[in-house]
Design an enzyme around this catalytic site. Structure first.
Site, PDB file in Angstrom:
ATOM      1  N   ASP A  12       0.810  -1.225   0.000  1.00 42.24           N
ATOM      2  CA  ASP A  12       0.000   0.000   0.000  1.00 42.24           C
ATOM      3  C   ASP A  12       0.841   1.272   0.000  1.00 42.24           C
ATOM      4  OD1 ASP A  12      -2.367  -1.562   0.182  1.00 42.24           O
ATOM      5  OD2 ASP A  12      -1.861  -1.886   2.285  1.00 42.24           O
ATOM      6  N   LYS A  15       2.269   2.012  -5.107  1.00 47.28           N
ATOM      7  CA  LYS A  15       2.902   1.446  -6.316  1.00 47.28           C
ATOM      8  C   LYS A  15       2.022   1.607  -7.541  1.00 47.28           C
ATOM      9  CE  LYS A  15       3.120  -2.627  -4.453  1.00 47.28           C
ATOM     10  NZ  LYS A  15       2.680  -2.289  -3.083  1.00 47.28           N
ATOM     11  N   GLY A  39      -4.430  -4.665  -3.629  1.00 46.59           N
ATOM     12  CA  GLY A  39      -5.430  -3.666  -4.004  1.00 46.59           C
ATOM     13  C   GLY A  39      -4.682  -2.425  -4.448  1.00 46.59           C
ATOM     14  N   HIS A  40      -4.790  -2.085  -5.713  1.00 43.99           N
ATOM     15  CA  HIS A  40      -4.079  -0.918  -6.233  1.00 43.99           C
ATOM     16  C   HIS A  40      -5.099   0.153  -6.604  1.00 43.99           C
ATOM     17  CE1 HIS A  40      -0.596  -3.773  -7.469  1.00 43.99           C
ATOM     18  NE2 HIS A  40      -0.594  -3.493  -6.183  1.00 43.99           N
ATOM     19  N   GLN A 198       2.189  -6.175  -2.925  1.00 42.97           N
ATOM     20  CA  GLN A 198       2.540  -6.146  -1.497  1.00 42.97           C
ATOM     21  C   GLN A 198       3.851  -5.369  -1.314  1.00 42.97           C
ATOM     22  OE1 GLN A 198       1.488  -9.513  -2.717  1.00 42.97           O
ATOM     23  NE2 GLN A 198      -0.524  -8.737  -2.263  1.00 42.97           N
ATOM     24  N   ARG A 281     -10.406  -2.927   5.610  1.00 43.81           N
ATOM     25  CA  ARG A 281      -9.927  -2.802   6.997  1.00 43.81           C
ATOM     26  C   ARG A 281      -9.161  -1.490   7.193  1.00 43.81           C
ATOM     27  NH1 ARG A 281      -6.637  -8.406   7.804  1.00 43.81           N
ATOM     28  NH2 ARG A 281      -6.118  -7.997   5.643  1.00 43.81           N
TER      29      ARG A 281
HETATM   30  P1  IMP Z   1      -2.570 -12.985   2.371  1.00 42.44           P
HETATM   31  O1  IMP Z   1      -1.622 -12.548   1.296  1.00 42.44           O
HETATM   32  O2  IMP Z   1      -4.004 -12.713   2.023  1.00 42.44           O
HETATM   33  O3  IMP Z   1      -2.334 -14.378   2.828  1.00 42.44           O
HETATM   34  O4  IMP Z   1      -2.290 -12.057   3.645  1.00 42.44           O
HETATM   35  C1  IMP Z   1      -1.079 -12.181   4.401  1.00 42.44           C
HETATM   36  C2  IMP Z   1      -0.739 -10.851   5.052  1.00 42.44           C
HETATM   37  O5  IMP Z   1      -0.375  -9.922   4.039  1.00 42.44           O
HETATM   38  C3  IMP Z   1      -1.898 -10.204   5.800  1.00 42.44           C
HETATM   39  O6  IMP Z   1      -1.352  -9.489   6.895  1.00 42.44           O
HETATM   40  C4  IMP Z   1      -2.460  -9.217   4.795  1.00 42.44           C
HETATM   41  O7  IMP Z   1      -3.118  -8.144   5.421  1.00 42.44           O
HETATM   42  C5  IMP Z   1      -1.206  -8.768   4.098  1.00 42.44           C
HETATM   43  N1  IMP Z   1      -1.432  -8.342   2.717  1.00 42.44           N
HETATM   44  C6  IMP Z   1      -1.658  -9.118   1.631  1.00 42.44           C
HETATM   45  N2  IMP Z   1      -1.795  -8.379   0.529  1.00 42.44           N
HETATM   46  C7  IMP Z   1      -1.634  -7.102   0.897  1.00 42.44           C
HETATM   47  C8  IMP Z   1      -1.618  -5.866   0.187  1.00 42.44           C
HETATM   48  O8  IMP Z   1      -1.776  -5.798  -1.030  1.00 42.44           O
HETATM   49  N3  IMP Z   1      -1.417  -4.744   0.935  1.00 42.44           N
HETATM   50  C9  IMP Z   1      -1.199  -4.791   2.271  1.00 42.44           C
HETATM   51  N4  IMP Z   1      -1.182  -5.924   2.975  1.00 42.44           N
HETATM   52  C10 IMP Z   1      -1.403  -7.076   2.302  1.00 42.44           C
HETATM   53 MG    MG Z   2      -2.947  -1.979  -1.653  1.00 42.34          MG
END
Ligand code: IMP
Ligand code: MG
Length: 412
Positions: A12, A15, A39-40, A198, A281
């Site tokens: 976040d 990017k 999420g972009h 990420q 969230r």
């Molecule tokens: P997962 O990738 O859904 O398994 O999530 C694993 C961890 O990475 C969790 O803490 C998510 O909140 C975090 N996470 C996954 N994708 C993103 C993203 O695009 N932005 C911020 N946090 C992320």
């Molecule tokens: Mg994002």
């Protein structure tokens, strides 16, 4: 020439906006990791788009975008996103492709992902998109790839639920499939942008394990996730926010104290619109963590940094950044691997003067107030990495270029 854009924090960082901006000078944009957990947010002509799977460069109508081998793709989410783009006047036909080595996410994985996290003693706080399960099956050699869709024997082996889910998507996915290594080799003389998802601290290897995502968010992931060698990467750009955020659980040494710094936290969350694009969230917020940022510079061999959200600080009297950790009676200056150490780390803060000026309308770095440049230049010295771009707002034109990354590397 090519540029890799990665997140230098916990995701976040902005990017999407930077990729969208740099895409203007590229022909091909490749997303190389993650899935619909990302999420972009991109604002283009005052219209906001939220993308999860399709590379952010898609908003440029003449660019080719590719979902790389390192991604895990939920077909339902992908086609929903493509329809959303089409319905808003963004044509995608003939310019969106998928690596035939990318893995699929099935509805069953999403259920297991959520159930497993709920059962963990210390839940990771996953986005519940089936990402971890898909990467785990990939490692176990039980995953399903795009290329497998044309392999009848493999399809026949699937559980009925999976087969039924995939049936309406098989032809459509196969129509988008390409051999990404050959494709990028053929187009090696074009300008290619590699888009990470990420951030470094959520990377499976470099991040705050086990509180990480399961893909490669690091720069090296671009080579693997796009099917090219590491020597083919030209310029690595790390995007970071002027402060820090984290979604989900896990250590966050510079997080604002929920009692004494609650007002500052609420201010930053509101001004920076710090709510998850995928899950809605509220993001955890904190000071810029320079110990972590320097680690991201070193571990990704960043050529330059891009700072975003600096305008969020416009009205503050004082700005602070974390320059070391106090862990027990030790002063720690390097980012530790141990989650236990990180959880006990107290930030050592350095104070900077605020600038009380609206940065969002500025067009050139030389117009920046001296207090803002002092903050920027301290970060450059601390991280021994130049800051090539500064973003001061959501719009494409609210981007200050100090050194254009496309022009920095000598063309081979
Ligand atoms: P997962 O990738 O859904 O398994 O999530 C694993 C961890 O990475 C969790 O803490 C998510 O909140 C975090 N996470 C996954 N994708 C993103 C993203 O695009 N932005 C911020 N946090 C992320
Ligand atoms: Mg994002």
């Amino acid at each position: 020439m090519n540029i890799v854009v990665i997140g230098a924090q916990w995701g976040d960082e902005g990017k999407g906006k930077i990729v969208d901006y740099l895409a203007n000078d590229s022909q091909i944009i490749v997303r190389y990791a993650g899935g619909a957990n990302a999420g972009h947010t991109i604002v283009c002509d005052q219209v906001q788009y939220a993308l999860h799977l399709v590379p952010s460069g898609v908003l440029h109508p003449d660019k080719t975008v590719i979902l790389g081998s390192g991604m895990v793709i939920d077909p339902a989410a992908l086609f929903e996103e493509l329809s959303m783009l089409e319905s808003r006047g963004i044509a995608t036909k003939g310019r969106v492709f998928i690596s035939d080595r990318a893995h699929l996410v099935l509805p069953r994985y999403i259920r297991i992902d959520r159930e497993r996290d709920a059962m963990r003693q210390n839940p990771i706080g996953t986005t519940g998109r089936g990402i971890g399960v898909s990467y785990a099956l990939k490692s176990e050699r039980e995953g399903i790839r795009i290329a497998d869709l044309g392999w009848q024997e493999k399809m026949d082996e699937l559980e009925q639920e999976d087969r039924e889910f995939l049936a309406p998507y098989r032809d459509r996915l196969q129509a988008l499939a390409i051999d990404i290594s050959s494709y990028l080799y053929q187009h090696r003389n074009e300008q290619v942008l590699f888009e990470g998802a990420q951030g470094t601290l959520l990377d499976l290897d470099l991040g705050t394990y086990p509180f990480v995502s399961s893909g490669m968010s690091c720069a090296a992931g671009a080579a693997i996730g796009a099917g090219i060698g590491p020597r083919a990467l030209d310029h690595i750009l790390g995007v970071f926010k002027a402060y820090s955020t984290r979604v989900g659980n896990g250590p966050f040494p510079s997080e604002f104290d929920s009692d004494s710094e609650d007002a500052l936290c609420c201010f930053i969350r509101t001004a920076g619109r710090e709510y998850g694009v995928t899950t809605g969230r509220a993001r955890r917020c904190g000071y810029l963590d320079l110990v972590a940022l320097r680690y991201a510079c070193i571990s990704n061999a960043l050529d330059s940094l891009v700072m975003t959200h600096l305008d969020v600080y416009d009205t503050l009297d004082e700005i602070k950044a974390c320059v070391a950790y106090q862990i027990g009676d030790r002063l720690v200056e390097n980012f530790p691997a141990s989650v236990a150490m990180l959880a006990n780390a107290r930030p050592v803060l350095r104070s900077f003067r605020g600038w009380h000026e609206d940065l969002s309308a500025l067009q050139s770095y030389k117009d920046f107030p001296s207090a803002a440049s002092a903050y920027i230049e301290f970060i450059e010295r601390f991280c021994e990495t130049p800051i090539s771009m500064v973003s001061v707002g959501y719009d494409r034109n609210q981007t200050i270029i100090r050194k254009n990354p496309w022009k920095e590397t000598v063309l081979s």
